[in-house]
Every structure is written in C-alpha cells, then in structure tokens.
Design an enzyme around this catalytic site. Structure first.
Site, PDB file in Angstrom:
ATOM      1  CG  HIS A 322     -53.614  15.999 -54.301  1.00  0.00           C
ATOM      2  ND1 HIS A 322     -54.387  15.694 -53.203  1.00  0.00           N
ATOM      3  CD2 HIS A 322     -54.464  16.004 -55.363  1.00  0.00           C
ATOM      4  CE1 HIS A 322     -55.643  15.537 -53.594  1.00  0.00           C
ATOM      5  NE2 HIS A 322     -55.717  15.713 -54.895  1.00  0.00           N
ATOM      6  N   GLY A 323     -49.028  15.437 -53.802  1.00  0.00           N
ATOM      7  CA  GLY A 323     -47.668  15.755 -54.226  1.00  0.00           C
ATOM      8  C   GLY A 323     -46.737  15.875 -53.044  1.00  0.00           C
TER       9      GLY A 323
END
Lengths: 468, 348
Positions: A322-323
């Site tokens: 996701h990041g």
C-alpha cells in the site's frame, strides 16, 4: 484524468462515440488500446513508457513460458518477470523508503544518502500485480499465453481499471477479448447505473468525509478525543466510499465498453471477524495475495506454526504494497496478528458452537471487529508514526481536551452510511440499485444530482488508492 | 388487468418519472428556501454593486446558520432608533454583515449591549473593501450623522486594494447582475430563476464549480499557477498600498468624525504559540495606524488568549472547517467587547 472530473466525462463520451462509429473489430481494439494510453499519459506521458515496458516484458515472458518445456528455463523466465516487475516497483516506490531506513546506519559509516526525487507513477502497484499474475498463471499452466500483443497490451492497460483496480486476472479478461462489440444499449444503461452509484459514493460520501478527516489527522493533538473518534470513523467511511466508489465507477465504465470486471467490495463493515473483513474488503487484492503469495509460501499445508508465519508475511507485504512507509507495515502487521489470532480461536472452537451467544454475541463480534479496523486505520491514514501515536493517545482519552468540532455534514454522512448498512443487512445484503427502467429511479436520480450540485465539496479530489 | 401495449407502458413510465422529478424539484425548492438559501434578491446598484432591497428575508447556511431580514435601508440591522443617545456607523464586509451568527450575537450587537446609550448602525456588506467605504461614508454620513465611524478591515482587504490598484476603475466590486441590457426571454428567464431559491443555489454552485474547473484546466494546460494557489503563497505587499490606504483614510477623516479601524485577523491555531496567519499584513495595518494617528482595534491577542484558555478557536463553525473562515460567536463577543470599550471612551 480521474473519473469524477469533467475531462474524463468528455474522454468517455468520445471513446464511446468512436466505439459506436468504428466499423471493424480491429479498429475498435486499436481504439481501446490507444484510449487507455491517452488516459494514462494524461498524468504524465512518460508513464506510458513504463506501461509499455511492463507489457513487452510480460507478453514475451508469457510466450516463452508457454513454448518452453524445460523446467529450469521456465523458472528462469518466471524469475525474469518477477525481477522485472518487482524490481521496477521497488525502484519507483521503495528506493527512498529503504534509503531512509538505512540512513542512520549509513550516517554512522560517514555515508550521507540524499533523498532522491523519484516520481511515483500512478497505479504502479496495481499494474505490477496484474501483469505479474499473468506470468505466474502461465507458468503454472493455469492460463494459455496470448499470442496477440495488442490483446495483451489491452489487458495490461485497460483504462477503467488501470490505476486503482479492480485487479483483473488474465483468465478473466483475455477471454472477453474474443469479441469487441460496439456499445450496446443494455450495457450502457447497466454501466451508467453502476457508474452513478460509484460517483455518488465518491463525491457525496468520501469527499464530504475528507473535509472532516484531513484537518483532524493533520493535528490530532489539537482536537478533543470524541472528535478524534468521529474523525477516524469518518476516515473508515471515506476510504470505503472512495475506493468502493472508484471500483464501481471502473466496473461501470468497463460495462459500458462491454467488459465485465470483478467485484471488489462486499459491505466489509458488516464483517463479524477480521477474516471475513478481508473476504469483503478489496477482494481482488486479498484474493491475489492469497493465491500468489500466501499459497506460494505454503499456505496452511506446512503445519500450524508455519501457517501463522505465512499469514504474517502475507499481511506485512500486503501492508507494504500500500505504501512505502512503516505505518503501512504496522497496519499490515496488526491485521496479520488479528487474522492469525482469529484462525487460532476458530480452530479451537467446538463445531457448531459459533452462534451460541445469539444476536448479542454477533453484535459484540461486530463491535470488536469494527473497533479493531478503526484503530488500524489510524496507522494507515496518519502522515507519520508519531502522529499515529498521538492519535491513538487521543482515542484512549489520555489527553481528552481540544477543539470541539462536530462537523455537521460529516456526521450526517456517517449516520446515512450507517443507516444504509443496516438497511442493506436487513435486505439480505442486496445492494440498492438505480434501475433506470423504473419510473421511481428518475426522481431518485434528480435527488442525487441536486445533492451533488448543492453539497459535494468542490475540487476533484484524487482517489485515495491512486497513490498506491 | 392486462398490461397495455409497450408504447403506452413506456409513456406511462415516462409520465410517472416526470411527475416524480417535478415533485422532487418542488420539495427541493421548499427545503432550500426555508433552511438553506434565499432567492437571489440582490439588486445591481451602479454605485455600490450588489445591494439588498429593504425588508428582505435572507437565509445563510454555508458557515453557521442564520435567518435574518434587512431593515428599511436594506442593511443587515434592525430599524434605526429615532432618538439614539449616540450613534456609530459600522462599515465593513462579511465579518461586519455577520450572517454566520444570529444577529443578537454579532459584534455590532455585543458592542451596543456593552456600551449603553450607543447605537451601532451596521452597514456591513459582504464582498466590500476599504475602496468602497470612503464612498459609502459620503452617502451614509448625510443620512445617519454618526459620531464615530467604525471601519472593519481584514487581511483579505489588502488583496482587494491590490486588485483596485492594478485595475483602476474596477474598484474591486462585483459587477451587478441583471443589467439593463437584458430584454425579452433572457430577461424573463433571469427573473424567474432569481425568484427560485433552488435555482439561485444551483447557479451559484455551478458558477463556482465552473470557475474552479476553468482555473484547474488552465493550470493543467499552461502550467500557470492557479490564482487561489498564488494568493495562498502570501505574495509581498504592493508598496503603493500604503499611500492608497492613507488617502482613503484621509477622505473618511475629512467628515470630521472619530474614525476607528477594527482589524479582524486570521489566526493559525496550530502554530506554537498561536499566531496571526498574516503577520506582515497585521504589521502593515499597525504601521498605517501609527502613521496616521488613527485608532486600531486589534483583537489578535484576545483571540489567542481565548483559544489558550478554552481550547476553542474563535473562527469556524460546526458546518464548516473549525479554526478557519469567519469568526464565530466567541470571536464576535471579543470584537464586540473591544469596540464597546472604544465607544465608552467616546461617551461624554
């Protein structure tokens, strides 16, 4: 170009118009590939080179995997795909993360590593997973490699789901390319209905909640504890309506063009445990992680202890997907622990004892699951680890004072969202549909349009998941 | 009963759909008119831009909520007292107009309550700036004969003054709608739409949205920074602003009244410690006051003290972003108390 912007409406109208006007199937295929590149290049034309690179790599890997019979060579081609895909993702998305993590160590060695200015291509994580899964499927002989480069280019670049999913498997998409029809009235209607639903979710629900969420998460210490609770509930709503709204718009646009894209959300906040939550939340990612990571690691076939380890690895990497931040790793790790915990409890539960506490037991399960999801969203949304801790302190009423801001529109949207969830649950989880063949749908559409015009916050806020 | 032919069924569905849409629009009009927005009643005045007609009901809901009525002069105030003890005239923009709070909570009313014997006539009107106040004073002085003139100013006024400097003649005023050039169907459509609260609100939102989109698309294709973004960057103040404001003040002072400037600052509540957002602009107003020996009420310290004491900002509302936008009841109370103190000083 985002789905809720004026330029996208113009773009879609032009694409649909040309699709209807073009006489040959070849021309229609060319149009869709070209349109997909225009859509992606709208952000930055250089991104198209990356997309083309992925396409060339996995198309060729697929063909060689199909033709090759020697296991060693086949494995080598697969590794080439994995290195190419994940390596590109690592360079663009994780270089600074790794460097900043290593910086304290390197500093002690006298090496100063500057922060590199790397532009993160929109939707690179989605693109990587989609093309990579194709190579894995062909390697595992679950899918025949396509010999048509244009078809593969369209699979890799199909604009409705290119930048934020749903993540589509080759086995789902490529067979649909056998016939590319001009737009059909029925598809246009059904697609439009779903697009309108997604649009309303985005601009009425998600964007309204963002007005509440952003200031509170920027300075949690300045707000009173109840405000922080409302804001994290608002964020739970924002990310759900933003991402499920985007998914519905993508599915709707796909449908208008004559394609069926997979469902991505199934009322995740109705879940009674975290395992169920992941069966309902971002379904195409969670099934991807299950099929290509968890099962590849051995799944639950190598003993109980290893199963928990596999779960943790899957969720930690899912968080990192996701990041590039430790916040996402912690978020994934917490979900991994919860999934493992739930599995442990479920395995020890006597058969048939599941519903023994009746409705109150279900309510307690729901409250526990929802509260857990809320608390973990703090790590997902907070801009830094320090802010996340400050926020959790506020949620724990350690320093309860601060600004009393009970944002009326936000609270109305939260209440409406809760009421809709209860209603959907009472209807056996059948979604509300906007059936434009029925007279009642038009006044409903008028109400929706008026609400968008009167209350949607201005500005085409980018979808949250674009950054991933 | 057997279903009719497909054509008739489709016509029936279309008719029911149309009736449904009309009902929705009618209900929408009723709801908007009652609670959200008034029909567009503002009139184009060649001298002052938009002005409100007398005795007009106005509903405001974008920040805070109020339902109010203009007086016989078209001002957001009660009817004038026939024999006031002392009279002050308040010139200002939306901060003075104070539609965000009930009239009883506005700083004008707080000042009247805290300074018995004084009537403060509120001539505040949103969108205005000191460029217009000197003209207004010429007009209102003859009719109201105030003893004190209160001029409410804020950070944004310096942008309006800059605009007026760069575009002489425009004076920063909004061009009045419904000009005399419109005739026939266009005029009729305009009048009908202005009579509808729903149409007024939709039109206002669509205009704002299209302006925003134009700016965004222009930025997308030309890479020119958006105007709003440029303003956010706090450009340096034009050196011609000081003499311009001095000249405007001299025009106001020429009427021979005591003139008091009331500065309403924006506050950064997240700064440590609490501080004005536009320190340079605040300093500009202080330098102006010092240069011209004019009284300046600056509640910055009072705003920050209130925030430190209560944890609650004096800007913002439950239906907008707390800590930004216009001042709320707390802010009005503090400004009103400061004005009352100044009025009491003037009492004979």
């Amino acid at each position: 170009m985002i789905f809720s912007s004026i330029e996208f409406f113009v773009f879609l109208a032009v694409v649909l118009g040309l699709l209807a006007a073009l006489p040959g199937e070849n021309a229609r295929r060319n149009l869709l590939v070209g349109a997909s590149y225009v859509f992606y290049g709208w952000w930055d034309w250089r991104f198209c080179l990356l997309l083309l690179g992925y396409t060339v790599l996995d198309y060729n890997v697929g063909v060689h995997l199909e033709d090759e019979t020697r296991p060693g060579r086949r494995r080598a081609w697969l590794i080439a795909s994995l290195v190419g895909n994940l390596g590109t993702l690592a360079v663009f998305k994780y270089t600074n993360f790794f460097l900043s993590t290593l910086a304290p160590l390197l500093d002690t060695l006298g090496v100063h590593v500057p922060k590199l200015h790397i532009v993160l291509p929109v939707g690179i994580s989605f693109m990587t997973f989609q093309t990579m899964s194709y190579s894995i499927d062909v390697y595992q002989r679950r899918l025949r490699a396509t010999r048509n480069f244009r078809d593969f280019a369209m699979f890799a670049a199909f604009f409705p789901q290119l930048v934020a999913g749903p993540i589509v498997r080759g086995s789902v998409f490529l067979p649909q390319l056998e016939r590319v029809h001009p737009p059909r009235l029925e598809n246009l209607r059904l697609g439009l209905e779903q697009f309108v639903r997604g649009f309303a979710k985005k601009v009425l629900f998600a964007d309204t909640l963002a007005v509440y969420v952003d200031p509170v998460f920027a300075h949690p210490g300045a707000y009173a504890s109840p405000v922080c609770w409302f804001a994290v509930i608002a964020y739970a709503g924002q990310i759900y309506y933003d991402f499920s709204g985007y998914s519905e718009m993508a599915i709707g646009v796909g449908r208008m063009l004559g394609f069926q894209l997979p469902e991505n959300f199934r009322h995740p906040y109705l879940s009674l445990n975290v395992t169920e939550f992941w069966r309902r939340w971002h379904i195409t990612l969670s099934t991807w992680l299950r099929d290509y990571l968890y099962i590849s690691l051995g799944g639950n076939r190598r003993g109980r202890g290893r199963t928990y380890v596999n779960l943790m690895i899957t969720m930690l990497l899912g968080g990192l997907w996701h990041g590039a931040s430790w916040n996402f790793v912690v978020w994934g790790g917490l979900h991994g622990v919860a999934l493992a915990g739930h599995k442990w409890v479920a395995e020890r539960r006597r058969p048939g004892s599941e519903g023994r506490f009746g409705a109150w037991g279900k309510l307690a399960s729901w409250v526990t699951t929802f509260t857990f999801v809320l608390v973990t969203w703090v790590f997902f949304r907070a801009p830094s680890f320090a802010t996340a801790w400050a926020y959790l302190g506020k949620l724990a009423f350690l320093d309860a004072g601060g600004m009393d801001w009970y944002y009326v529109q936000g609270l109305v949207v939260i209440g409406l969202g809760a009421a809709l969830h209860v209603w959907v649950k009472a209807r056996g989880e059948r979604d509300l549909r906007l059936d434009l063949t029925r007279a009642a749908a038009w006044p409903a559409l008028a109400v929706l349009l008026l609400l968008v015009l009167l209350y949607a916050p201005f500005g085409t806020n980018p979808f949250i998941y674009f950054q991933f | 009963m057997a279903p009719g032919p497909p054509g008739r069924r489709a016509a029936g569905t279309a008719l029911r759909a149309l009736i449904g849409v009309v009902v929705v629009l009618a209900l929408g009009e009723a709801v908007v008119r009652r609670w959200i927005e008034s029909p567009s009643t503002a009139l184009g005045d060649p001298r002052y831009g938009f002005v409100q007609p007398p005795h007009t009901r106005i509903v405001h809901s974008s920040e805070g909520w109020s339902e109010t009525r203009t007086n016989a002069l078209g001002l957001f105030d009660d009817e004038l007292q026939s024999h006031p003890g002392h009279r002050a005239l308040l010139l200002g923009d939306s901060y003075a107009e104070a539609l965000q709070v009930p009239r009883a909570a506005s700083f004008q009313r707080v000042a009247e309550r805290d300074a018995p014997g004084w009537e403060v006539v509120n001539a505040g009107m949103s969108g205005r700036s000191p460029v217009q106040y000197a003209d207004w004073l010429d007009e209102w002085d003859k009719r109201l004969h105030p003893e004190i003139v209160l001029v409410q100013i804020n950070d944004g006024d310096l942008d309006d003054l800059t605009l007026a400097l760069r575009h002489p003649g425009a004076s920063g005023m909004i061009e009045a709608l419904g000009s005399g050039d419109e005739h026939g169907v266009r005029r009729l459509a305009h009048d009908v739409l202005r009579g509808s609260a729903l149409a007024t609100l939709v039109w206002r939102r669509v205009s704002l949205l299209s302006g925003y989109e134009r700016e965004r698309l222009a930025q997308r294709f030309t890479h020119v920074a958006a105007t709003s973004a440029a303003i956010e960057r706090h450009p340096p103040l034009d050196p011609r602003l000081a003499p311009m404001l001095d000249a405007l003040y001299r025009r106001m002072a020429a009427h021979g009244h005591r003139v008091v400037f009331v500065y309403v600052p924006r506050i950064d509540y997240f700064a440590e410690p609490c501080a004005p957002v536009y320190a340079e602009r605040r300093a500009f107003y202080h330098a102006f006051a010092e240069r011209n020996h004019v009284e300046l009420i600056d509640p910055t310290e009072a705003f920050c003290a209130e925030f430190r004491r209560t944890g609650q900002p004096v800007h913002g509302f439950a239906n907008s972003v707390m800590g930004s936008g216009h001042i709320n009841r707390r802010g009005h109370r503090l400004v009103g108390e400061a004005i009352a103190a100044a009025l009491r000083e003037s009492a004979p």
